[in-house]
Design a protein around this motif. Structure first.
Motif, PDB file in Angstrom:
ATOM      1  N   PHE A  92       0.782  -1.192   0.138  1.00  0.00           N
ATOM      2  CA  PHE A  92      -0.051   0.118   0.037  1.00  0.00           C
ATOM      3  C   PHE A  92       0.877   1.158   0.047  1.00  0.00           C
ATOM      4  CE2 PHE A  92      -2.912  -3.321   1.437  1.00  0.00           C
ATOM      5  CZ  PHE A  92      -3.972  -2.875   0.834  1.00  0.00           C
ATOM      6  N   GLY A  93       0.385   2.447  -0.743  1.00  0.00           N
ATOM      7  CA  GLY A  93       1.197   3.384  -0.640  1.00  0.00           C
ATOM      8  C   GLY A  93       0.912   4.742  -0.032  1.00  0.00           C
ATOM      9  N   PHE A  94      -0.219   4.748   0.621  1.00  0.00           N
ATOM     10  CA  PHE A  94      -0.660   6.138   0.893  1.00  0.00           C
ATOM     11  C   PHE A  94       0.189   6.411   2.048  1.00  0.00           C
ATOM     12  CE2 PHE A  94      -3.704   8.817   3.994  1.00  0.00           C
ATOM     13  CZ  PHE A  94      -3.450   9.929   3.012  1.00  0.00           C
ATOM     14  N   GLU A  95       0.461   5.652   2.979  1.00  0.00           N
ATOM     15  CA  GLU A  95       1.571   6.196   4.239  1.00  0.00           C
ATOM     16  C   GLU A  95       2.895   6.481   3.985  1.00  0.00           C
ATOM     17  OE1 GLU A  95      -1.993   3.848   5.183  1.00  0.00           O
ATOM     18  OE2 GLU A  95      -0.560   3.107   3.779  1.00  0.00           O
ATOM     19  N   GLU A  96       3.290   5.801   2.866  1.00  0.00           N
ATOM     20  CA  GLU A  96       4.772   6.264   2.143  1.00  0.00           C
ATOM     21  C   GLU A  96       4.621   7.455   1.709  1.00  0.00           C
ATOM     22  OE1 GLU A  96       7.868   4.248  -0.427  1.00  0.00           O
ATOM     23  OE2 GLU A  96       5.740   3.907  -1.110  1.00  0.00           O
ATOM     24  N   THR A  97       3.548   7.925   1.020  1.00  0.00           N
ATOM     25  CA  THR A  97       3.381   9.167   0.284  1.00  0.00           C
ATOM     26  C   THR A  97       2.994  10.387   1.545  1.00  0.00           C
ATOM     27  OG1 THR A  97       2.163   8.128  -1.593  1.00  0.00           O
ATOM     28  CG2 THR A  97       1.657  10.602  -1.113  1.00  0.00           C
ATOM     29  N   VAL A  98       2.374  10.105   2.507  1.00  0.00           N
ATOM     30  CA  VAL A  98       2.264  10.949   3.531  1.00  0.00           C
ATOM     31  C   VAL A  98       3.814  11.316   4.220  1.00  0.00           C
ATOM     32  CG1 VAL A  98       1.429  11.621   6.008  1.00  0.00           C
ATOM     33  CG2 VAL A  98      -0.103  10.224   4.115  1.00  0.00           C
ATOM     34  N   TYR A  99       4.400  10.364   4.307  1.00  0.00           N
ATOM     35  CA  TYR A  99       5.654  10.582   4.978  1.00  0.00           C
ATOM     36  C   TYR A  99       6.383  11.311   3.746  1.00  0.00           C
ATOM     37  CZ  TYR A  99      10.632   9.406   7.027  1.00  0.00           C
ATOM     38  OH  TYR A  99      11.586   9.525   7.568  1.00  0.00           O
ATOM     39  N   LEU A 100       6.366  10.922   2.621  1.00  0.00           N
ATOM     40  CA  LEU A 100       7.442  11.943   1.527  1.00  0.00           C
ATOM     41  C   LEU A 100       7.025  13.310   1.712  1.00  0.00           C
ATOM     42  CD1 LEU A 100       9.081  12.216  -0.976  1.00  0.00           C
ATOM     43  CD2 LEU A 100       7.059  11.228  -2.250  1.00  0.00           C
ATOM     44  N   LEU A 101       5.607  13.635   1.672  1.00  0.00           N
ATOM     45  CA  LEU A 101       5.076  15.059   1.555  1.00  0.00           C
ATOM     46  C   LEU A 101       5.426  15.752   2.989  1.00  0.00           C
ATOM     47  CD1 LEU A 101       1.575  14.275   0.086  1.00  0.00           C
ATOM     48  CD2 LEU A 101       3.427  15.414  -0.952  1.00  0.00           C
TER      49      LEU A 101
END
Length: 454
Positions: free
Chosen positions: A95-104
């Motif tokens: 899943f990618g959402f949590e990784e995306t939050v971290y990146l942002l």
């Protein structure tokens, strides 16, 4: 006879006063005379530069031989192409959402250990204060989930022992807690409405700390808590693609403006929710759904492209659906040739439609997406091309996931609070000035007249 006041009634007195407001229209030619960029856009529709950001970039043009020409749209999160981000976590079956939050938030992709620690922190924050559901969400259910979500966010201020501290560690703590709690606030708000306003069974499921954000949304929303891997993957993808879209979109700019005043995190996020609620911003996919439902009823043969094109022309000429003169879900303030989010999403829309036995509807959507730009080009004078945007497909996806329409925009908020949080922190870190653009007064000077002489 009741003496109670109907506060929703528009009385003749209000109508009279409203007519006075309507008489204060500013002549359109004055905007040109004073070189005012309405909507903070220039005459070509480009946004007026109002700030700098590292968080994301939206591009749709390139320079060829010194000339600016349209290109396929691109979206970058912290400098990384969102299409590469999606390809990366899908290839690894994650899943990618949590990784995306971290990146942002932090500007770089997390290591495996950093991502695991970040997920643990989000799960730790994924709970509401004691009795919050009973005292805040259940006691005042609303038919509008965005207003209910805003109220819940503002009420969390009173449960915070340090709500007004705008130091970065404290704001980050608040933002992470809101990111983690948003699915609960939105879904529980819907359950309260569904029970008290629609007389359905009341179901409150606790989140599962082993699940991703997308999985938990389906887990706490559905009575049987069941979902397929494909359903969860596509919802996760929707969250990733909606998480951020540059500092100039209305709700994110609202975060910058409100944060620049030095106010608290809860007020800033509630203001963004108020912006996102507007049908010109977060409610676009609902308009697409309404338009497509009307098309399905109007055009008997969904394979008749001439009939579909004729319907689209009627939309533009204010002769169909809501008579607004718009083909919803087609066109964007920046993108012209393509919306990269729609390009990524569309492949999975087709896959989900096959899984749900709704391929005929998908083909209709694909036909409209192909024909609409051609019809618009013939019927309208355009300064740039148009294409289907992500809102064109997201409502159809949510419908196939059996998500209630009341949650379409709140799901957008569950995703976009990642970007809002990143921009709030960026504003606090980099700016010491309150955002205050200028407005030119064009009112005539008038003498004060004593009350007795009016």
């Amino acid at each position: 006879m009741s003496n109670e006041t109907n506060y929703s009634e528009i009385t003749p007195e209000i109508e009279k006063l409203a007519n006075l407001c309507a008489s204060e229209i500013i002549p359109p030619e004055l905007y040109t005379e004073y070189k005012v960029n309405r909507g903070l856009r220039d005459l070509n529709g480009n946004g007026v530069l109002t700030g700098l950001t590292n968080i994301s970039q939206v591009t749709a043009k390139k320079i060829v031989d010194g000339v600016e020409v349209p290109m396929d749209g691109k979206l970058y999160y912290q400098g990384i192409d969102v299409e590469d981000i999606v390809a990366g976590f899908l290839k690894e079956d994650r899943f990618g959402f949590e990784e995306t939050v971290y990146l942002l938030l932090f500007g770089h992709l997390p290591t495996k250990q950093e991502l695991e620690e970040f997920n643990r922190l989000l799960h730790e924050y994924c709970s509401l204060p004691p009795k919050f559901v009973r005292d805040i969400i259940m006691k005042a259910p609303s038919s509008d989930m965005m207003n209910a979500l805003s109220r819940s966010v503002l009420m969390l201020y009173y449960y915070d022992t340090n709500p007004d501290d705008v130091s970065i560690p404290n704001v980050l703590r608040q933002c992470l807690q809101l990111i983690a709690k948003f699915p609960l606030l939105a879904v529980y708000g819907y359950h309260a409405y569904n029970h008290y306003e629609k007389d359905q069974s009341l179901i409150i499921h606790q989140p599962d700390p082993t699940l991703s954000t997308a999985e938990n949304i389906l887990h706490i929303l559905r009575p049987n808590q069941k979902y397929t891997p494909l359903e969860a993957r596509i919802l996760d993808l929707a969250l990733v693609l909606h998480a951020e879209h540059g500092g100039g979109n209305n709700s994110t700019f609202t975060v910058h403006v409100v944060s620049s005043s030095g106010t608290d995190t809860y007020s800033a996020i509630a203001a963004a929710l108020g912006s996102l609620k507007g049908p010109k911003h977060g409610g676009a996919n609902l308009r697409v759904m309404g338009m497509m439902d009307d098309l399905k009823e109007t055009v008997a043969d969904w394979n008749d492209e001439d009939a579909i094109a004729d319907y689209l022309k009627k939309l533009l000429h204010k002769q169909a659906y809501d008579n607004a003169g718009l083909i919803y879900g087609v066109g964007h303030a920046v993108y012209s040739l393509s919306d990269p989010r729609a390009v990524v999403f569309e492949r999975f829309v087709q896959q989900l439609s096959a899984d749900k036995g709704r391929e005929d509807e998908y083909k209709l959507y694909a036909t409209v997406a192909r024909l609409a730009p051609e019809v618009i080009a013939k019927e309208r004078k355009m300064y740039k091309g148009v294409s289907a945007n992500i809102d064109f497909y997201s409502g159809f996806v949510y419908d196939m996931l059996n998500l209630p329409k009341e949650l379409y925009t709140p799901i957008f908020a569950i995703s976009r609070i990642a970007g809002w949080s990143a921009h709030r922190i960026e504003e606090l870190v980099n700016s010491s000035k309150i955002i205050r653009p200028a407005y030119k007064s064009v009112a005539e000077r008038k003498a004060y007249v004593p009350l007795s002489e009016r």
